[in-house]
Design a protein around this motif. Structure first.
Motif, PDB file in Angstrom:
ATOM      1  N   GLU A  24     -66.085  74.649 -56.891  1.00  0.00           N
ATOM      2  CA  GLU A  24     -66.025  73.165 -56.686  1.00  0.00           C
ATOM      3  C   GLU A  24     -64.805  72.056 -57.841  1.00  0.00           C
ATOM      4  O   GLU A  24     -63.978  71.664 -58.303  1.00  0.00           O
ATOM      5  N   GLY A  25     -65.223  72.477 -59.098  1.00  0.00           N
ATOM      6  CA  GLY A  25     -65.274  72.077 -60.713  1.00  0.00           C
ATOM      7  C   GLY A  25     -66.658  71.068 -60.774  1.00  0.00           C
ATOM      8  O   GLY A  25     -65.921  71.059 -62.399  1.00  0.00           O
ATOM      9  N   VAL A  26     -67.738  71.218 -60.784  1.00  0.00           N
ATOM     10  CA  VAL A  26     -69.341  70.879 -61.465  1.00  0.00           C
ATOM     11  C   VAL A  26     -68.706  70.647 -62.427  1.00  0.00           C
ATOM     12  O   VAL A  26     -69.167  72.139 -63.078  1.00  0.00           O
ATOM     13  N   GLY A  27     -69.373  70.094 -63.270  1.00  0.00           N
ATOM     14  CA  GLY A  27     -69.015  69.788 -65.153  1.00  0.00           C
ATOM     15  C   GLY A  27     -67.676  69.261 -65.902  1.00  0.00           C
ATOM     16  O   GLY A  27     -68.431  69.139 -66.839  1.00  0.00           O
ATOM     17  N   ASP A  28     -66.914  69.651 -64.799  1.00  0.00           N
ATOM     18  CA  ASP A  28     -65.667  69.713 -65.314  1.00  0.00           C
ATOM     19  C   ASP A  28     -64.979  68.406 -64.814  1.00  0.00           C
ATOM     20  O   ASP A  28     -64.119  67.830 -63.948  1.00  0.00           O
ATOM     21  N   ARG A  29     -65.834  66.616 -65.672  1.00  0.00           N
ATOM     22  CA  ARG A  29     -65.021  65.750 -65.441  1.00  0.00           C
ATOM     23  C   ARG A  29     -63.927  65.210 -65.109  1.00  0.00           C
ATOM     24  O   ARG A  29     -63.889  65.416 -66.390  1.00  0.00           O
ATOM     25  N   ASP A  30     -63.187  64.482 -63.848  1.00  0.00           N
ATOM     26  CA  ASP A  30     -62.152  64.325 -64.260  1.00  0.00           C
ATOM     27  C   ASP A  30     -61.588  62.950 -63.543  1.00  0.00           C
ATOM     28  O   ASP A  30     -61.935  63.318 -61.621  1.00  0.00           O
ATOM     29  N   ARG A 175     -72.855  74.798 -75.914  1.00  0.00           N
ATOM     30  CA  ARG A 175     -71.986  73.965 -74.915  1.00  0.00           C
ATOM     31  C   ARG A 175     -71.091  74.460 -74.375  1.00  0.00           C
ATOM     32  O   ARG A 175     -69.852  73.899 -73.846  1.00  0.00           O
ATOM     33  N   MET A 176     -70.717  75.863 -73.867  1.00  0.00           N
ATOM     34  CA  MET A 176     -69.748  76.280 -72.378  1.00  0.00           C
ATOM     35  C   MET A 176     -71.232  75.970 -71.091  1.00  0.00           C
ATOM     36  O   MET A 176     -69.813  75.964 -70.208  1.00  0.00           O
ATOM     37  N   TRP A 177     -71.511  75.054 -71.369  1.00  0.00           N
ATOM     38  CA  TRP A 177     -72.303  74.763 -69.854  1.00  0.00           C
ATOM     39  C   TRP A 177     -72.588  72.916 -69.780  1.00  0.00           C
ATOM     40  O   TRP A 177     -72.878  72.524 -70.742  1.00  0.00           O
ATOM     41  N   ASP A 178     -72.335  72.380 -69.326  1.00  0.00           N
ATOM     42  CA  ASP A 178     -73.040  71.124 -69.477  1.00  0.00           C
ATOM     43  C   ASP A 178     -74.303  71.174 -69.350  1.00  0.00           C
ATOM     44  O   ASP A 178     -75.338  71.681 -69.489  1.00  0.00           O
ATOM     45  N   LEU A 182     -76.718  74.254 -65.554  1.00  0.00           N
ATOM     46  CA  LEU A 182     -76.824  75.285 -64.808  1.00  0.00           C
ATOM     47  C   LEU A 182     -75.190  75.032 -64.473  1.00  0.00           C
ATOM     48  O   LEU A 182     -74.469  76.106 -63.388  1.00  0.00           O
ATOM     49  N   HIS A 183     -74.029  74.639 -64.303  1.00  0.00           N
ATOM     50  CA  HIS A 183     -72.807  73.590 -64.059  1.00  0.00           C
ATOM     51  C   HIS A 183     -72.279  74.473 -65.421  1.00  0.00           C
ATOM     52  O   HIS A 183     -72.543  74.122 -66.474  1.00  0.00           O
ATOM     53  N   MET A 184     -70.921  75.095 -65.313  1.00  0.00           N
ATOM     54  CA  MET A 184     -70.240  75.065 -66.815  1.00  0.00           C
ATOM     55  C   MET A 184     -69.745  73.787 -67.124  1.00  0.00           C
ATOM     56  O   MET A 184     -69.246  73.010 -65.941  1.00  0.00           O
ATOM     57  N   SER A 185     -69.051  73.592 -68.738  1.00  0.00           N
ATOM     58  CA  SER A 185     -69.022  72.133 -69.128  1.00  0.00           C
ATOM     59  C   SER A 185     -67.139  72.793 -68.927  1.00  0.00           C
ATOM     60  O   SER A 185     -66.845  73.564 -68.101  1.00  0.00           O
ATOM     61  N   LYS A 186     -66.245  71.454 -69.491  1.00  0.00           N
ATOM     62  CA  LYS A 186     -65.497  71.824 -69.811  1.00  0.00           C
ATOM     63  C   LYS A 186     -65.035  72.748 -70.413  1.00  0.00           C
ATOM     64  O   LYS A 186     -63.610  72.947 -69.852  1.00  0.00           O
ATOM     65  N   ALA A 187     -65.191  73.070 -71.644  1.00  0.00           N
ATOM     66  CA  ALA A 187     -65.125  74.409 -72.169  1.00  0.00           C
ATOM     67  C   ALA A 187     -64.680  75.241 -71.452  1.00  0.00           C
ATOM     68  O   ALA A 187     -64.424  76.251 -71.370  1.00  0.00           O
ATOM     69  N   GLY A 188     -66.297  75.758 -70.526  1.00  0.00           N
ATOM     70  CA  GLY A 188     -66.609  76.519 -70.147  1.00  0.00           C
ATOM     71  C   GLY A 188     -65.247  77.086 -68.543  1.00  0.00           C
ATOM     72  O   GLY A 188     -65.422  78.377 -68.494  1.00  0.00           O
ATOM     73  N   HIS A 189     -65.085  75.542 -68.258  1.00  0.00           N
ATOM     74  CA  HIS A 189     -64.445  76.072 -66.998  1.00  0.00           C
ATOM     75  C   HIS A 189     -63.133  76.185 -66.774  1.00  0.00           C
ATOM     76  O   HIS A 189     -62.251  77.173 -66.646  1.00  0.00           O
ATOM     77  N   LYS A 190     -62.693  75.595 -68.220  1.00  0.00           N
ATOM     78  CA  LYS A 190     -60.872  76.104 -69.219  1.00  0.00           C
ATOM     79  C   LYS A 190     -61.165  77.635 -68.923  1.00  0.00           C
ATOM     80  O   LYS A 190     -60.159  78.623 -68.577  1.00  0.00           O
ATOM     81  N   TYR A 191     -62.391  78.237 -70.216  1.00  0.00           N
ATOM     82  CA  TYR A 191     -62.432  79.468 -70.195  1.00  0.00           C
ATOM     83  C   TYR A 191     -62.090  80.362 -69.343  1.00  0.00           C
ATOM     84  O   TYR A 191     -61.462  81.392 -69.187  1.00  0.00           O
TER      85      TYR A 191
END
Length: 280
Positions: A24-30, A175-178, A182-191
């Motif tokens: 779904e993308g949780v952790g990559d807020r927009d 820093r790859m985590w929110d 438990l959920h990836m951060s924006k940087a984690g989702h991008k990578y």
């Protein structure tokens, strides 16, 4: 990267993403996008559209869903879309339920993969990452290892593309985590989007962030962070489990029907043209 092209060079191009919060993308807020998140799957869809115009994209994933929910709620809609590319991550929330029968879970997982593979679509599967959240969750490591072994075997059996998330060393950086860990951060989702695109042989310019080494925290600061994490994330999680509710109960899929992804402006362009994002 796979040596042979995995995606259609012409004809129908339909990408359907299935799963839970991971997809779904949780952790990559927009807040401009449905459910208030973006995520790796949106990023993959946008890169596909830039490389090959005409891709349509649906994302049926909803946070907190167990494998049985994905089978019961997402499989049939996905099959009706006649996808040419399907991504699936499922079972992570089941692993967190200590009563889960792991062999039975993976038997159901294989049945789901078999049905997706029968469509002739390119199927992408993921192992799970060994998240160093807390010593409290260390007993789950054996279950996660079993899950990953089975996913690898199932991917090979059905000719699926495997993104071996377990082996991605970049995710050892916190820093790859929110903030919930438990959920990836924006940087984690991008990578991760870049890793998926690599496996599909799709060109992109996504690179790993060039960070300075992480700052070392004092014992007092570490204890403060632990208390904040328990207060903000752990206690609410157990509270929801006791009440039998999840964060996904009031949410629908972010992109329930295949949308044509614009080559310029991406999915934000579509969201801006609609009534705006749904409740997050």
């Amino acid at each position: 990267m796979h040596p042979e092209p995995l995606l259609p060079s012409s004809g129908r191009r339909v990408f359907v993403a299935l799963g839970d919060s991971f997809t779904e993308g949780v952790g990559d807020r927009d807040e401009r996008l449905p459910n208030g998140v973006r995520g790796w799957a949106d990023r993959v869809a946008e890169r596909l559209a830039k490389a090959q115009p005409g891709w349509r994209y649906a994302n049926l994933a909803i946070r907190s869903k167990r494998l049985r929910h994905i089978v019961n709620e997402q499989l049939e809609p996905a099959l009706r879309m006649r996808p040419t590319l399907v991504t699936l991550y499922a079972g992570g929330n089941d692993i967190l339920d200590l009563t889960t029968d792991m062999p039975a879970l993976m038997a159901d997982y294989e049945k789901l993969v078999a049905q997706l593979a029968e469509t002739g679509a390119t199927v992408v599967l993921f192992t799970g990452f060994d998240i160093k959240v807390s010593a409290l969750l260390e007993p789950l490591k054996k279950r996660n290892t079993y899950y990953n072994q089975q996913v690898r075997a199932i991917a090979e059996k059905y000719g699926a593309v495997l993104v071996d998330y377990w082996c991605l060393d970049a995710f050892h950086d916190r820093r790859m985590w929110d903030s919930d860990r438990l959920h990836m951060s924006k940087a984690g989702h991008k990578y991760l989007a870049g890793q998926v695109l690599d496996q599909l042989g799709v060109p992109h310019k996504i690179t790993l962030k060039d960070w300075e080494p992480p700052a070392r925290h004092s014992l007092r600061e570490w204890e403060r962070q632990q208390r904040r994490w328990i207060r903000d994330w752990v206690l609410p999680l157990f509270g929801r489990k006791l009440r039998g509710v999840t964060l996904g109960d009031a949410l629908g899929p972010r992109w329930p029907d295949p949308v044509k992804v614009p080559r310029k402006g991406g999915l934000k362009k579509l969201a801006g043209a609609s009534n705006g994002p749904r409740e997050s």
